[in-house]
Scaffold this active site. Structure first.
Site, PDB file in Angstrom:
ATOM      1  N   GLY A  34      32.126  24.254   9.998  1.00 54.82           N
ATOM      2  CA  GLY A  34      32.483  22.844  10.145  1.00 54.82           C
ATOM      3  C   GLY A  34      32.525  22.442  11.609  1.00 54.82           C
ATOM      4  O   GLY A  34      32.369  23.272  12.511  1.00 54.82           O
ATOM      5  N   SER A  35      32.767  21.162  11.858  1.00 56.33           N
ATOM      6  CA  SER A  35      32.701  20.648  13.221  1.00 56.33           C
ATOM      7  C   SER A  35      33.786  21.225  14.123  1.00 56.33           C
ATOM      8  O   SER A  35      33.528  21.553  15.289  1.00 56.33           O
ATOM      9  CB  SER A  35      32.791  19.120  13.202  1.00 56.33           C
ATOM     10  OG  SER A  35      33.981  18.683  12.553  1.00 56.33           O
ATOM     11  N   THR A  36      35.017  21.371  13.621  1.00 57.81           N
ATOM     12  CA  THR A  36      36.088  21.922  14.445  1.00 57.81           C
ATOM     13  C   THR A  36      35.867  23.410  14.684  1.00 57.81           C
ATOM     14  O   THR A  36      36.076  23.913  15.799  1.00 57.81           O
ATOM     15  CB  THR A  36      37.453  21.684  13.783  1.00 57.81           C
ATOM     16  OG1 THR A  36      37.565  20.324  13.385  1.00 57.81           O
ATOM     17  CG2 THR A  36      38.582  22.005  14.749  1.00 57.81           C
ATOM     18  N   ASP A  89      39.651  28.803  11.026  1.00 55.89           N
ATOM     19  CA  ASP A  89      38.758  27.890  10.308  1.00 55.89           C
ATOM     20  C   ASP A  89      39.377  26.503  10.274  1.00 55.89           C
ATOM     21  O   ASP A  89      40.576  26.335  10.512  1.00 55.89           O
ATOM     22  CB  ASP A  89      38.544  28.411   8.877  1.00 55.89           C
ATOM     23  CG  ASP A  89      37.258  27.887   8.254  1.00 55.89           C
ATOM     24  OD1 ASP A  89      36.651  26.954   8.813  1.00 55.89           O
ATOM     25  OD2 ASP A  89      36.881  28.411   7.186  1.00 55.89           O
ATOM     26  N   GLY A  90      38.568  25.525   9.973  1.00 57.38           N
ATOM     27  CA  GLY A  90      39.036  24.153   9.871  1.00 57.38           C
ATOM     28  C   GLY A  90      39.534  23.838   8.474  1.00 57.38           C
ATOM     29  O   GLY A  90      39.642  24.712   7.609  1.00 57.38           O
ATOM     30  N   GLY A 104      34.156  20.894   2.454  1.00 59.59           N
ATOM     31  CA  GLY A 104      33.341  19.717   2.732  1.00 59.59           C
ATOM     32  C   GLY A 104      31.993  20.078   3.323  1.00 59.59           C
ATOM     33  O   GLY A 104      30.999  19.379   3.132  1.00 59.59           O
ATOM     34  N   GLY A 105      31.960  21.223   4.022  1.00 57.70           N
ATOM     35  CA  GLY A 105      30.715  21.698   4.600  1.00 57.70           C
ATOM     36  C   GLY A 105      29.928  22.602   3.673  1.00 57.70           C
ATOM     37  O   GLY A 105      28.851  23.092   4.043  1.00 57.70           O
ATOM     38  N   GLU A 111      34.248  31.095   2.894  1.00 61.11           N
ATOM     39  CA  GLU A 111      35.450  30.813   3.674  1.00 61.11           C
ATOM     40  C   GLU A 111      36.689  31.423   3.027  1.00 61.11           C
ATOM     41  O   GLU A 111      37.539  32.008   3.708  1.00 61.11           O
ATOM     42  CB  GLU A 111      35.632  29.304   3.836  1.00 61.11           C
ATOM     43  CG  GLU A 111      34.632  28.660   4.784  1.00 61.11           C
ATOM     44  CD  GLU A 111      34.741  27.149   4.819  1.00 61.11           C
ATOM     45  OE1 GLU A 111      34.370  26.561   5.845  1.00 61.11           O
ATOM     46  OE2 GLU A 111      35.183  26.549   3.815  1.00 61.11           O
ATOM     47  N   LYS A 129      43.756  15.055   9.667  1.00 56.76           N
ATOM     48  CA  LYS A 129      43.553  15.838   8.442  1.00 56.76           C
ATOM     49  C   LYS A 129      44.858  16.120   7.707  1.00 56.76           C
ATOM     50  O   LYS A 129      44.844  16.587   6.566  1.00 56.76           O
ATOM     51  CB  LYS A 129      42.854  17.161   8.778  1.00 56.76           C
ATOM     52  CG  LYS A 129      41.484  16.992   9.434  1.00 56.76           C
ATOM     53  CD  LYS A 129      40.502  16.317   8.499  1.00 56.76           C
ATOM     54  CE  LYS A 129      39.177  16.051   9.187  1.00 56.76           C
ATOM     55  NZ  LYS A 129      38.496  17.257   9.637  1.00 56.76           N
TER      56      LYS A 129
END
Length: 262
Positions: A34-36, A89-90, A104-105, A111, A129
């Site tokens: 994910g982005s984070t 992890d995000g 979401g990813g 994960e 979030k």
């Protein structure tokens, strides 16, 4: 670079940067998707190149693996590592009890496997979030392609008897074709609006034939690192009952964390 980020990206960046302080040389580290999590991988790569940090990373997706190799992190499989010191992890949503929605990813299965094969899981996220009750973000459910429409009907029937506000389910698409996970499966996104009992929902969903795994992470997260757009970052250690806050000053010369309070 950091000074030019948008507030939301600053929040993700400071959460990722703060979380690197939990990583030590010699560790086997699960790398989220994910982005984070991408910010985390970039920050760790910088530490590998410039500070001599020596870690082995176990990625939770092919795109995370590609990024990790690109920035200089040694990548191994979970089978090679067998057990991890730490996973970072995000999250798509998190509540005050450390329950999460992830996926979401599209990498929720890997994960969850990697996170549960770790001594500790740290969640990094922007402060947006955090929610009072899970469910506004669609809950991903990974299903095998065979009979997925039947599985979808079974999921919808099961939701009738559960404490959720919405019951719309949709097959995740990638353009005109169904989205395919790294494991070759599909994802159903459940638009539940509010999840009254996350633990019950998770257990019930995983009993449905055709369901591989769901995106509810219950009793897996140990620490949360929340970033804010103004550079503040909050660390919550629930087991120890500790909360600390730092600030990241976005300066052109020498970006450093400044302790605010313990």
């Amino acid at each position: 670079m950091a000074a030019d980020l948008s507030p939301i990206d600053k929040a993700k960046f400071v959460a990722a940067r703060r979380a690197t302080q939990f990583v030590e040389s010699g560790m086997r580290v699960g790398l989220g998707t994910g982005s984070t999590a991408a910010w985390l991988v970039k920050c760790l790569g910088e530490m590998v190149r410039e500070e001599g940090l020596k870690i082995t990373g176990v990625p939770t997706s092919t795109r995370t693996a590609e990024l990790a190799r690109e920035v200089g992190i040694e990548v191994i499989s979970l089978d090679e590592a067998r057990w991890l010191d730490l996973t970072i992890d995000g999250a798509d949503e998190l509540d005050g009890k450390m329950n999460l929605i992830k996926g979401g990813g599209g990498a929720l299965l890997m994960e969850k496997i990697v996170a549960t094969a770790s001594d500790q899981m740290i969640v990094i996220a922007d402060s947006g979030k955090e929610v009072e009750t899970l469910g506004a973000f669609p809950l991903p459910v990974e299903v095998i392609p065979f009979g997925w429409q039947t599985t979808k009907l079974l999921v919808e029937e099961t939701l009738i008897g559960l404490d959720v506000l919405g019951r719309t389910t949709q097959l995740r698409m990638n353009g005109d074709a169904p989205y395919v996970t790294d494991e070759g499966n599909h994802i159903l996104d459940l638009h539940l609006k509010r999840i009254g009992n996350a633990r019950q929902l998770s257990l019930v969903l995983n009993q449905i034939p055709g369901v591989v795994e769901n995106g509810l992470f219950i009793d897996i997260c140990d620490k949360v690192v929340l970033g804010h757009g103004d550079g503040r970052v909050e660390v919550r250690d629930f087991a120890a009952g500790l909360v600390s806050e730092d600030r990241y000053d976005f300066l052109d010369d020498g970006n450093v964390f400044t302790d605010i309070s313990d």
